[in-house]
Scaffold this active site. Structure first.
Site, mmCIF file in Angstrom:
data_model
loop_
_atom_site.group_PDB
_atom_site.id
_atom_site.type_symbol
_atom_site.label_atom_id
_atom_site.label_comp_id
_atom_site.label_asym_id
_atom_site.label_seq_id
_atom_site.Cartn_x
_atom_site.Cartn_y
_atom_site.Cartn_z
ATOM 1 N N SER A 69 0.939 -0.912 -0.446
ATOM 2 C CA SER A 69 -0.167 0.105 -0.160
ATOM 3 C C SER A 69 0.793 1.537 0.201
ATOM 4 C CB SER A 69 -0.508 -0.379 1.639
ATOM 5 O OG SER A 69 -1.898 0.800 1.658
ATOM 6 N N TYR A 82 -1.234 -0.205 10.419
ATOM 7 C CA TYR A 82 -1.225 -0.941 8.704
ATOM 8 C C TYR A 82 -0.393 -0.560 8.046
ATOM 9 C CZ TYR A 82 -3.564 -0.728 4.626
ATOM 10 O OH TYR A 82 -3.546 -1.181 3.401
#
Length: 176
Positions: A69, A82
């Protein structure tokens, strides 16, 4: 694989977020994010290496494509787990590319930005225009990149992280 089959392409694509304020994020929650987002990339890659660890197996074509990501390089408050897990995937990708160097397997990574998979028509013009490409991404943008990396002819791309974000990580934003 036990019935004589083989795996040529693995796409490691899993992720949970669970954003929360740092003071409210306990270690167990952080560990759960790591165990869900990062650990499986190692497990599946290792399993392929073990399965292909023969002279014949090392000659067979293969691709590993990891999905990270843009959060690995851009963050917001409460995204520590994350961001760290996706950064770990980027780092693990180049390490795996080196470990697979005596196999006919390349290992690459894709870091998507904003990819809208539902209610695309409900996005505002402002949502689209904040991207240098003029639009928010769609799942097909990532799928097409996976197909490109999986192609047998693309064997010289190895250990790379490809950012697919409509140019957002290149855009300097001082003020909205």
């Amino acid at each position: 694989m036990k019935n004589g089959g083989d795996i040529d392409v693995i796409i490691n694509n899993v992720g949970i977020g669970g954003f929360s304020p740092l003071t409210e994020t306990d270690v167990l929650h952080f560990d759960r994010i790591m165990a869900t987002n990062l650990r499986p990339v190692f497990i599946t890659s290792r399993a392929l290496a073990i399965f292909r660890n023969t002279p014949e197996g090392k000659k067979r074509y293969g691709r590993i494509i990891n999905i990270a990501s843009t959060r690995y390089l851009q963050s917001e408050s409460g995204s520590e787990g994350y961001a760290a897990s996706k950064g770990g995937i980027v780092s693990l990708t180049h390490a795996l590319a080196i470990s697979f160097s005596d196999y006919n397997i390349t290992v690459n990574c894709i870091s998507p930005g904003w990819i809208q998979n539902t209610d695309y028509d409900k996005l505002s013009l402002r949502d689209h225009l904040q991207h240098p490409s003029g639009r928010v991404g769609v799942p097909e943008d990532i799928a097409n990149s996976c197909l490109f990396l999986a192609n047998r002819e693309n064997s010289f791309i190895n250990g790379q992280n490809i950012v697919i974000d409509g140019g957002m990580t290149k855009k300097m934003v001082y003020k909205e």
